[in-house]
Motif scaffolding. Structure first.
Motif, PDB file in Angstrom:
ATOM      1  N   HIS A  45      -2.430  -3.897   1.508  1.00  0.00           N
ATOM      2  CA  HIS A  45      -1.822  -2.658   1.970  1.00  0.00           C
ATOM      3  C   HIS A  45      -0.562  -2.975   2.755  1.00  0.00           C
ATOM      4  CE1 HIS A  45      -2.686  -2.960   6.262  1.00  0.00           C
ATOM      5  NE2 HIS A  45      -3.762  -3.608   5.892  1.00  0.00           N
ATOM      6  N   MET A 219      -8.067   2.601  -8.361  1.00  0.00           N
ATOM      7  CA  MET A 219      -6.856   2.096  -7.715  1.00  0.00           C
ATOM      8  C   MET A 219      -6.239   0.953  -8.529  1.00  0.00           C
ATOM      9  SD  MET A 219      -6.135   3.819  -4.990  1.00  0.00           S
ATOM     10  CE  MET A 219      -6.659   5.244  -5.979  1.00  0.00           C
ATOM     11  N   GLY A 228      -2.909   4.804  -2.851  1.00  0.00           N
ATOM     12  CA  GLY A 228      -3.896   4.058  -2.081  1.00  0.00           C
ATOM     13  C   GLY A 228      -5.102   4.893  -1.743  1.00  0.00           C
ATOM     14  N   TYR A 259      -6.751  -1.109  -0.201  1.00  0.00           N
ATOM     15  CA  TYR A 259      -5.806  -0.098  -0.673  1.00  0.00           C
ATOM     16  C   TYR A 259      -5.508   0.951   0.400  1.00  0.00           C
ATOM     17  CZ  TYR A 259      -8.141  -2.125  -4.724  1.00  0.00           C
ATOM     18  OH  TYR A 259      -8.699  -3.008  -5.613  1.00  0.00           O
TER      19      TYR A 259
END
Length: 329
Positions: A45, A219, A228, A259
């Motif tokens: 992320h 995802m 995300g 994510y």
């Protein structure tokens, strides 16, 4: 039934969870859920502030949904920034579109709301979007319409200075079919949102979206930087009722954190020591922070034992205590 894969061995490389250990965990999780053959590559992320604190605290508007719906109280969405800052000392907020459903394209209204945030020193983080159609609808035309319906909220989020809109991945069909439908709708919407530098983040919010393994595969299928998740600690019921099917919340959050661009701290009930009785918050926040996440964690109080105001305060106190413990560690 609670789906729960084997626990991870964290002793080998305690600071390297986002890659190797995540893959091991998700492999076990998908096996428990009956999936095989999916590519599992963890996506790091991005976009979070890097303060010294383990995480920051925000307030989700849903925590005040009963208050906002009570016309006798006289508080509206426009008052949310001031209430958050003055009553709870929280300077970052997460909107729910239900409370200004017809205002997505009302520039005067949005300008007023943005001004109130500025006046109170409050940051707008995201808009939680409901009621705009199923992004994973099996019908291609209905799916395209749902994507189009969400465009206005992407635009509103950009205007307000948010980083994301939170969406749902509701679908229909078989397990694998729903992966394809949801990934298609999310990809279409994320392509539109990317032009405005807005993220599209999916919450585990009922149906297969509450299966952490399923949503992680979605995802991967989308594979876009601005698509995300928003892991919610308490929304892992795939189905409810007599034969309720609940995905293990700790493993669910673990599967979704690679994510994550926001986190939802769901609370319902507290014991005498101020701990949430359904979620071990220290355990859960260790999972969150071990993935390198130090962004905002949004309070979403849904309980009935305390008033909404007291529930928010109890949630904040708990998060602050856990944050202090993590900082010491």
């Amino acid at each position: 039934m609670i789906l729960s894969p084997p626990p991870l061995n964290r002793q080998e490389h305690p600071t390297m969870l986002p890659r190797r250990h995540f893959l091991q965990s998700l492999a076990a999780t998908t096996a428990a859920a009956g999936i095989s053959g999916s590519r599992m590559l963890a996506q790091a992320h991005e976009g979070h502030d890097h303060d010294h604190a383990p995480f920051k605290i925000s307030l989700a508007e849903w925590s005040l949904h009963r208050t906002l719906r009570d016309e006798s109280v006289g508080i509206t969405n426009l008052d949310f920034p001031k209430v958050s800052k003055e009553q709870f000392g929280i300077d970052a907020i997460e909107y729910v579109n239900q409370f200004f459903k017809d205002k997505a394209r009302d520039e005067k209204y949005l300008t007023d709301l943005k001004g109130r945030c500025s006046d109170n020193g409050v940051k707008s983080l995201l808009i939680m979007v409901d009621g705009e159609g199923r992004l994973g609808d099996p019908d291609e035309a209905a799916r395209a319409k749902a994507v189009e319906n969400h465009h206005q909220w992407v635009d509103a989020a950009k205007f307000l200075g948010c980083h994301s809109i939170r969406v749902n991945a509701a679908s229909g069909g078989s397990y694998l079919e729903q992966i394809g439908y949801a990934a298609d709708g999310l990809s279409q919407l994320s392509e539109y949102a990317a032009k405005q530098d807005i993220n599209v983040i999916v919450e585990n919010h009922g149906g297969l979206s509450s299966n952490g393994a399923w949503l992680a595969v979605v995802m991967e299928r989308v594979g876009m930087d601005n698509c995300g998740t928003l892991p919610d600690f308490g929304n892992f019921f795939i189905s409810r009722g007599k034969n309720a099917n609940e995905f293990d919340r700790y493993h669910g959050v673990q599967a979704l954190m690679p994510y994550a661009k926001a986190v939802s701290a769901k609370t319902h009930d507290f014991d005498e020591e101020g701990n949430e009785t359904h979620t071990d918050y220290l355990k859960m926040m260790k999972i969150v922070t071990e993935f390198g996440y130090n962004g905002y964690v949004g309070i979403e109080y849904e309980g009935g034992g305390l008033s909404e105001a007291e529930g928010i305060k109890a949630s904040k106190k708990l998060l602050e205590r856990v944050r202090d413990e993590l900082a010491k560690a």
